[in-house]
Design a protein around this motif. Structure first.
Motif, PDB file in Angstrom:
ATOM      1  N   LYS A  89       0.817  -1.215   0.000  1.00 56.41           N
ATOM      2  CA  LYS A  89       0.000   0.000   0.000  1.00 56.41           C
ATOM      3  C   LYS A  89       0.853   1.269   0.000  1.00 56.41           C
ATOM      4  N   HIS A  90       1.993   1.207   0.682  1.00 55.53           N
ATOM      5  CA  HIS A  90       2.840   2.392   0.834  1.00 55.53           C
ATOM      6  C   HIS A  90       4.194   2.134   0.179  1.00 55.53           C
ATOM      7  N   SER A  91       4.564   2.989  -0.750  1.00 54.09           N
ATOM      8  CA  SER A  91       5.795   2.767  -1.510  1.00 54.09           C
ATOM      9  C   SER A  91       7.048   3.091  -0.709  1.00 54.09           C
ATOM     10  N   SER A  92       6.892   3.815   0.403  1.00 50.57           N
ATOM     11  CA  SER A  92       8.049   4.207   1.203  1.00 50.57           C
ATOM     12  C   SER A  92       7.608   4.514   2.624  1.00 50.57           C
ATOM     13  N   PHE A  93       8.262   3.897   3.604  1.00 49.33           N
ATOM     14  CA  PHE A  93       7.967   4.195   5.002  1.00 49.33           C
ATOM     15  C   PHE A  93       9.135   3.763   5.880  1.00 49.33           C
ATOM     16  N   GLY A  94       9.141   4.289   7.103  1.00 45.34           N
ATOM     17  CA  GLY A  94      10.136   3.893   8.083  1.00 45.34           C
ATOM     18  C   GLY A  94       9.493   3.058   9.171  1.00 45.34           C
ATOM     19  N   ILE A  95      10.322   2.463   9.993  1.00 46.26           N
ATOM     20  CA  ILE A  95       9.838   1.668  11.122  1.00 46.26           C
ATOM     21  C   ILE A  95      10.483   2.179  12.402  1.00 46.26           C
ATOM     22  N   LEU A  96       9.639   2.444  13.391  1.00 43.15           N
ATOM     23  CA  LEU A  96      10.103   2.783  14.734  1.00 43.15           C
ATOM     24  C   LEU A  96       9.918   1.543  15.595  1.00 43.15           C
ATOM     25  N   GLN A  97      11.024   1.008  16.090  1.00 42.76           N
ATOM     26  CA  GLN A  97      11.016  -0.229  16.876  1.00 42.76           C
ATOM     27  C   GLN A  97      11.378   0.071  18.326  1.00 42.76           C
ATOM     28  N   ILE A  98      10.457  -0.231  19.228  1.00 41.24           N
ATOM     29  CA  ILE A  98      10.713  -0.140  20.664  1.00 41.24           C
ATOM     30  C   ILE A  98      11.003  -1.549  21.139  1.00 41.24           C
ATOM     31  N   ASP A  99      12.203  -1.784  21.702  1.00 40.18           N
ATOM     32  CA  ASP A  99      12.595  -3.168  21.949  1.00 40.18           C
ATOM     33  C   ASP A  99      13.823  -3.222  22.849  1.00 40.18           C
ATOM     34  N   ALA A 100      13.911  -4.274  23.638  1.00 40.98           N
ATOM     35  CA  ALA A 100      15.137  -4.524  24.397  1.00 40.98           C
ATOM     36  C   ALA A 100      16.202  -5.168  23.523  1.00 40.98           C
ATOM     37  N   HIS A 101      15.785  -5.736  22.401  1.00 39.70           N
ATOM     38  CA  HIS A 101      16.683  -6.506  21.534  1.00 39.70           C
ATOM     39  C   HIS A 101      16.697  -5.913  20.132  1.00 39.70           C
TER      40      HIS A 101
END
Length: 357
Positions: free
Chosen positions: A173-185
């Motif tokens: 659906k989206h040709s470009s996006f970023g990912i925000l990852q909240i994680d201990a690992h």
């Protein structure tokens, strides 16, 4: 359902009263009525320490009716409409079956891979990878269905391997996006114990998707040398370790300034993935792989609120690794339900479904 029928249903609901205990947050919405659909994925085949996250969706559903719906900074937040799809019993039973195979395989590895029984276990990764790929396709197909209906999609795990199918659907659906990852690992291992779809490999797997242009990891405090080398060599990744965040705050940098810098690394469209072990362990004591340190609840919500206020759009999200305690301890689910409700409303704000008060 027509707009007038939806309005009639909403008018009958008392947000200050007792909600329907079989509905997420006690809300009265069906899939047709809701702007947001939560997809539960009861799957924990590749967990590497403690089990239990398979029961996360059910536990959060139960705890969600105790969440007050009022949000002081959002007008009529509950009216957006959030609903959760039924928990798929077949998927859950397949997870139990494959987890049994994975447990036996783990024990064989930890025993030093004895040759006398090699024929019993050496094919286990192949079988488990195939099962996980089917799960990923199931998530992809269901996600695509509701995306095509114009719904906002959130996923509720299960372990952190579960959102790959949703991210694949988002990429269509989206040709470009970023990912925000909240994680201990960092979750950037190409494979762990030979398992390509391990929860320890989710970030490595979604970084293969061409539409994912940047990954920002926040709160990470447990990663291997191989992952560190990969992060240093990959310009598309920005890492904010928990040590780094804490040290800056100890030296006087306020959280607001740090959040601005984190957000600046993200493009206009963002997918949000939250592993609850990114938070302080007292907020998720029963999660599968807890680690000392982490964010507190208010820090996380402030970061996401600032992300929305920056004008960025959160295109989808997941919350994973919530595991109720074996003794019936519901604290993890209580925390998880509150994270889910608040994040859902902030996502709705970012997509113009709600308004700030």
């Amino acid at each position: 359902m027509s707009a007038s029928e939806k309005l009639s249903q909403i008018s009958k609901f008392d947000p200050n009263g007792v909600g329907v205990n079989t509905k997420l947050f006690g809300l009265p919405f069906t899939v047709d009525m809701a702007e947001m659909v939560i997809l539960p994925v009861p799957w924990e085949v590749t967990v590497t320490y403690r089990e239990g996250t398979i029961n996360g969706p059910e536990a959060i559903l139960k705890a969600s009716t105790q969440v007050d719906l009022f949000q002081e900074d959002i007008i009529d937040a509950w009216k957006m409409g959030i609903t959760m799809l039924p928990i798929n019993d077949l998927l859950k039973s397949q997870s139990v079956q494959q987890r049994s195979i994975a447990n036996a395989y783990d024990q064989w590895l930890e025993a030093g891979e004895p040759e006398t029984v090699r024929n019993l276990y050496e094919k286990s990764p192949e079988r488990i990878n195939a099962a996980c790929e089917k799960m990923n396709d199931w998530v992809y197909q269901h996600s695509k269905l509701y995306i095509e209906q114009g719904k906002i999609i959130g996923l509720l795990g299960g372990d952190h391997s579960t959102p790959l199918g949703l991210i694949r659907a988002m990429a269509e659906k989206h040709s470009s996006f970023g990912i925000l990852q909240i994680d201990a690992h960092a979750d950037l291992r190409p494979a762990y114990k030979g398992l390509e779809y391990s929860h320890a490999s989710i970030a490595h797997n979604f970084m293969k998707i061409p539409e994912v242009k940047h990954l920002v990891q926040v709160g990470v405090r447990d990663f291997c040398e191989q992952e560190w080398a990969y992060i240093q060599s990959e310009k598309r990744i920005s890492l904010y370790t928990d040590d780094q965040l804490k040290e800056e705050q100890y030296l006087g940098v306020n959280w607001s300034e740090i959040c601005k810098r984190i957000i600046a690394d993200l493009p206009e469209k963002v997918y949000l993935t939250i592993d609850i072990d990114g938070l302080l362990p007292h907020l998720c004591p029963n999660t599968g792989t807890p680690v000392t340190g982490g964010l507190d609840y208010q820090q996380l919500m402030f970061l996401i609120k600032m992300l929305v206020k920056s004008g960025r759009q959160i295109i989808g999200f997941d919350l994973v690794e919530v595991a109720p305690g074996e003794s019936g301890d519901e604290w993890d689910a209580i925390v998880g339900a509150r994270i889910l409700y608040r994040v859902a409303n902030l996502v709705g704000l970012s997509q113009g479904k709600l308004s700030w008060s």
